[in-house]
Design an enzyme around this catalytic site. Structure first.
Site, PDB file in Angstrom:
ATOM      1  N   GLY A  26      33.370   8.417  20.085  1.00  0.00           N
ATOM      2  CA  GLY A  26      34.532   7.577  20.354  1.00  0.00           C
ATOM      3  C   GLY A  26      35.780   8.349  20.005  1.00  0.00           C
ATOM      4  O   GLY A  26      35.817   9.566  20.148  1.00  0.00           O
ATOM      5  N   CYS A  74      40.345  10.953  21.526  1.00  0.00           N
ATOM      6  CA  CYS A  74      40.400  12.181  22.330  1.00  0.00           C
ATOM      7  C   CYS A  74      39.234  12.354  23.294  1.00  0.00           C
ATOM      8  O   CYS A  74      39.452  12.407  24.506  1.00  0.00           O
ATOM      9  CB  CYS A  74      40.499  13.386  21.402  1.00  0.00           C
ATOM     10  SG  CYS A  74      42.064  13.407  20.522  1.00  0.00           S
TER      11      CYS A  74
END
Ligand SMILES: NC(=O)c1ccc[n+]([C@@H]2O[C@H](COP(=O)([O-])OP(=O)(O)OC[C@H]3O[C@@H](n4cnc5c(N)ncnc54)[C@H](O)[C@@H]3O)[C@@H](O)[C@H]2O)c1
Length: 444
Positions: free
Chosen positions: A263, A266
């Site tokens: 997650g 980025c």
């Protein structure tokens, strides 16, 4: 040197503080008035180890300034860093609206030459867009002031951002000007003493380097998650496989941990954005599309295991969730697997009792008050009366819990571990029904 940062988030605030600490005079500009006012009072908007004293000290000593005045910011810095967010647009491509807003502001207010630095993660060609935007504004003003646009992507990792900025693995600088190269070298000289860390290249290559790095790391994770699903099906232990392949120095141990998906702010958005870029230039990036699809599937793995164990009926059940942030040592919950899990549990009629060492406020901010979410003060409180514990983020304090106490607190001795933190044999000895990723389920 005089430096200005636009966008005081995870990247802007940390880099600004670290540059100030090395002696530069840094002005931080953000459109978020509350954030700037809080920073002036010493309230740091994010959790990042080592950041608070660094900001406090440099603010007190007058090298770090906070303002919402764009004009002041443009006036101050010879170096104008753009570190605003580049969230996914509706189609997944990077939304450049904030970057171009800042470019417009710089063009509007600049009175002398500037070096404009794209620190945000932006698609190839963005430096050209920034340049065109500033040129257009300057032309409208009838001015002819020299400026350069540089690509200087950021590689810090949330959770160790301060350390990463003080001792970066590399400093990528994309520029087409020798004069700018010298100035960028001077700016980063305090971080380049031990050995050469600055890698100079053309602007487009610098822009692509950032995406290539994040996509490579995301690929390693999705590859390993694919392997973990295979391991489960054939009765192998993915942790043994991980050790087996990590010992090959062509592969290495980093970023091959199986888990419940990646997650953060980025990887998900950068993989998506590069896919959109490739689509737009007529290249079919089969690997990146698979990386994204595997990650999407992997984020559902914990819920599927839970649902299967409880025969598809989770109504009225309560789950203790340990870890909400997308990884340890940060309060950031952007795209966190915990969100996918909690939302699936709620849709199935279950209750959540959650604990995270740093993300409780963030969770409250995202979900507000709900009857099916209780944010608990300690990891033990979260367990009380729960039908099972689900470990989603591998915080240090979850690694060696008191299993006997856990069994007493839980309604059933059942653990779903999304990060393979516990030993299969110990779980058997404690009599815990233990589900993890890519390993056999231990059960008495
Ligand atoms: N977070 C990370 O770990 C990380 C690492 C490397 C690169 N990046 C990239 O760096 C960029 C910033 O990421 P972040 O996580 O720091 O974002 P963030 O959301 O934490 O912070 C962005 C800040 O920009 C501000 N902002 C928006 N428009 C502005 C404007 N016109 N003028 C001034 N401020 C404005 C927002 O108010 C916010 O405070 C993104 O492109 C991201 O992909 C992030």
């Amino acid at each position: 040197m005089h430096v200005t940062f636009f966008g005081i988030g995870y990247v802007g605030l940390v880099q600004a503080a670290v540059l100030a600490d090395s002696g530069h005079d840094v002005v931080c500009v953000d459109v978020d008035e509350a954030k700037i006012e809080n920073l002036k009072k010493g309230i740091i908007p994010i959790y990042e180890p080592g950041l608070t004293p660094l900001v406090e000290q440099n603010y007190k000593e007058g090298r770090l300034h906070f303002t919402t005045s764009i004009e002041k910011g443009v006036k101050h810095g010879d170096f104008q860093f753009i570190a605003v967010g580049t969230p996914p647009d509706e189609d997944g491509s990077a939304d450049l609206k904030y970057v171009l807003e800042v470019a417009n502001s710089i063009g509007t207010h600049m009175l002398e030459p500037k070096i404009i630095i794209n620190k945000s993660t932006v698609p190839v060609g963005t430096a050209d867009k920034v340049k065109a935007c500033v040129t257009e504004v300057l032309e409208k003003r009838g001015g002819n002031i020299k400026f350069h646009v540089v690509s200087n992507p950021e590689f810090l990792k949330e959770g160790s951002a301060v350390a990463d900025c003080i001792k970066p693995d590399r400093i990528i600088v994309g520029t087409d000007s020798d004069e700018v190269e010298d100035k960028m070298r001077e700016l980063y000289a305090p971080f380049n003493r031990n050995h050469e860390r600055i890698i100079m290249m053309d602007i487009k290559s610098a822009e692509l380097t950032k995406y290539a790095a994040n996509c490579m790391l995301a690929t390693k994770i999705s590859f390993m998650n694919e392997m973990s699903n295979i391991a489960e099906c054939v009765g192998a232990d993915i942790e043994a496989v991980r050790n087996g392949i990590g010992s090959d120095n062509r592969i290495g141990y980093s970023f091959i941990y199986p888990g419940c998906g990646y997650g953060g702010s980025c990887f998900p958005k950068d993989v998506q954005a590069l896919i959109r870029t490739t689509d737009s230039i007529g290249v079919n990036s089969e690997i990146l599309k698979a990386v994204e699809a595997v990650n999407f599937r992997q984020k559902g793995v914990l819920f599927n295991k839970i649902s299967q164990y409880f025969d598809g009926d989770l109504r009225g059940k309560t789950f203790a969730i340990w870890g909400l942030s997308f990884k340890p040592k940060t309060d950031d919950m952007r795209e966190a697997p915990s969100q996918v899990l909690m939302e699936s549990l709620w849709n199935a009629g279950a209750m959540v009792q959650a604990f995270d060492p740093e993300s409780m406020d963030e969770c409250q901010r995202i979900y507000g008050q709900r009857n099916d979410l209780k944010l608990m003060g300690t990891k033990e409180e979260a367990l009380k009366g729960a039908d099972a514990m689900v470990l989603v983020t591998e915080w240090q304090q979850f690694k060696s819990p008191d299993f006997r106490k856990m069994i007493e607190l839980l309604k059933n001795p059942v653990i779903f571990d999304g990060r393979n933190q516990y030993n299969l044999n110990s779980m058997l000895e404690y009599g815990i029904i233990y589900h993890s990723i890519g390993r056999m389920t231990s059960s008495v």
